[in-house]
Design an enzyme around this catalytic site. Structure first.
Site, PDB file in Angstrom:
ATOM      1  N   LYS A  47       0.845  -1.195   0.000  1.00 52.51           N
ATOM      2  CA  LYS A  47       0.000   0.000   0.000  1.00 52.51           C
ATOM      3  C   LYS A  47       0.887   1.255   0.000  1.00 52.51           C
ATOM      4  O   LYS A  47       0.615   2.219  -0.702  1.00 52.51           O
ATOM      5  CB  LYS A  47      -0.933  -0.006   1.225  1.00 52.51           C
ATOM      6  CG  LYS A  47      -2.051  -1.039   1.056  1.00 52.51           C
ATOM      7  CD  LYS A  47      -2.833  -1.301   2.333  1.00 52.51           C
ATOM      8  CE  LYS A  47      -3.812  -2.450   2.108  1.00 52.51           C
ATOM      9  NZ  LYS A  47      -4.523  -2.870   3.314  1.00 52.51           N
ATOM     10  N   GLN A  51      -4.444  -1.592   9.704  1.00 53.11           N
ATOM     11  CA  GLN A  51      -4.417  -2.880   9.001  1.00 53.11           C
ATOM     12  C   GLN A  51      -5.085  -3.971   9.841  1.00 53.11           C
ATOM     13  O   GLN A  51      -4.754  -4.167  11.009  1.00 53.11           O
ATOM     14  CB  GLN A  51      -2.951  -3.254   8.689  1.00 53.11           C
ATOM     15  CG  GLN A  51      -2.793  -4.521   7.890  1.00 53.11           C
ATOM     16  CD  GLN A  51      -3.364  -4.434   6.473  1.00 53.11           C
ATOM     17  OE1 GLN A  51      -3.251  -3.415   5.795  1.00 53.11           O
ATOM     18  NE2 GLN A  51      -4.026  -5.504   6.037  1.00 53.11           N
ATOM     19  N   ASP A 103     -10.668   3.289   4.628  1.00 55.09           N
ATOM     20  CA  ASP A 103     -10.969   1.857   4.496  1.00 55.09           C
ATOM     21  C   ASP A 103     -12.488   1.622   4.562  1.00 55.09           C
ATOM     22  O   ASP A 103     -12.957   0.533   4.280  1.00 55.09           O
ATOM     23  CB  ASP A 103     -10.278   1.072   5.628  1.00 55.09           C
ATOM     24  CG  ASP A 103      -9.312   0.040   5.084  1.00 55.09           C
ATOM     25  OD1 ASP A 103      -9.265  -0.133   3.849  1.00 55.09           O
ATOM     26  OD2 ASP A 103      -8.597  -0.590   5.891  1.00 55.09           O
TER      27      ASP A 103
END
Ligand code: NAP
Length: 291
Positions: A54, A98, A121
């Site tokens: 990422k 994450q 996200d």
């Protein structure tokens, strides 16, 4: 019938180019460079790989990334404090924690602590709640589900009235994909580990999205001829002929399904590249919303 291959690498690349142009336009207009903070807790090797890729993808499109790594001993409070600090930092437009977090962490609380304007996200309970409600719009859509929808909408001009079957009901893939399909006016069936007669249900699908995490569980004779198949699964199977001793396969038996479907995503090279592209897109959107 041999299916059209939906090439995630090509589609992902075109989205990344669009994002790079958007970043440059911001800079040309004298605005700030978009910034993404990644928060990695613990030492899960797969998570370490995902976070690195990422960050690399950010660099390629001109987004600044700020990497935070905490040992699992850091504990809940320290992670929440970090999130609060990032919420207040104007250089950070998007915050990505994450997942999965190591056991013992309250994931819901940490995701809920992210400012919804920085929730790139899309897992903040408010964003997910809005996704589920008629007439409400989330600020951000979770990246993998957004990638799935992008591919489907490219392949099928209108999903209205189509029978869509989603395999899996996880918070990060299955459920948001199902909610997005409902919003696109498809008729949606959600399957999970307790579903009876799975092959029969799958055979009713004009659109099949598989997000189970079981190698090649969907066989070719489960697929309705002419269906569009999006395979989200990423599974390792032993393969002594490969240097690493394994290869990656999806939840769908590709060799069989490719003979029956109208269009299908490969694994790897299908949904995967879209997930990161959508994260970049969401980060640029966050920066533009925060101006
Ligand atoms: P997950 O949280 O483990 O959820 C799996 C879902 O599949 C659950 O809803 C489970 O049902 C259901 N399921 C399990 N066994 C089943 C069976 N035999 N028949 C029908 N349903 C079954 O997994 P996830 O995080 O959603 O991920 C799914 C897959 O997508 C994994 O392979 C993952 O690696 C991959 N993935 C890929 C990307 C990408 O970027 N391409 C991103 C995220 C995930 P219950 O709810 O009843 O347990």
């Amino acid at each position: 019938m041999t299916a059209t291959i939906i090439d995630g690498k090509v589609i992902g690349e075109s989205i990344r180019k669009e994002v790079a142009v958007g970043v440059q336009q911001r800079l040309d207009a004298g605005k700030s460079r978009p910034g993404l903070a990644t928060v990695l807790v613990g030492e899960n090797p797969a998570s370490q790989v995902y976070v690195k890729s990422k960050q690399k993808a950010c660099a390629e499109v001109g987004i600044e990334s700020f990497g935070y790594e905490l040992p699992r001993e850091a504990g809940q409070e320290e992670v929440e404090k970090l999130v609060a600090r990032l919420n207040a930092d104007p250089a950070v437009n998007g915050i990505l924690v994450q997942l999965p977090l190591p056991s013992g962490f309250d994931e819901e609380k940490i995701l809920g602590a992210i400012s919804i304007e920085k929730d790139v996200d899309g897992f903040h309970p408010l964003n997910i709640g809005r996704l589920a409600q008629k007439g409400r719009d989330p600020l951000f859509i979770p990246c993998t589900p957004a990638g799935v929808m992008y591919m489907l909408e490219k392949e099928i001009p209108s999903l209205e009235g189509m029978n869509a079957v989603v395999l899996g009901r996880s918070n990060i893939v299955g459920m948001p994909v199902a909610l997005l399909l409902v919003r696109a006016n498809a008729t949606v069936t959600i399957c999970h580990s307790r579903t009876k007669n799975l092959p029969e249900v799958v055979r009713s699908a004009d659109i099949l999205v598989a997000a189970v995490g079981k190698a090649e569980i969907v066989r070719g004779d489960w697929v309705k001829p002419g269906a569009v198949v999006i395979d989200v699964g990423i599974n390792r199977v032993e393969d002594a002929t490969r240097p690493r001793g394994y290869r990656l396969v999806g939840d769908v038996c590709y060799e069989e399904a490719v003979e029956v479907a109208r269009a299908i995503t490969p694994v790897p090279g299908g949904v995967g590249p879209l997930t990161i592209a959508m994260l970049l897109k969401n980060t640029l959107r966050a920066a533009n919303l925060q101006d």
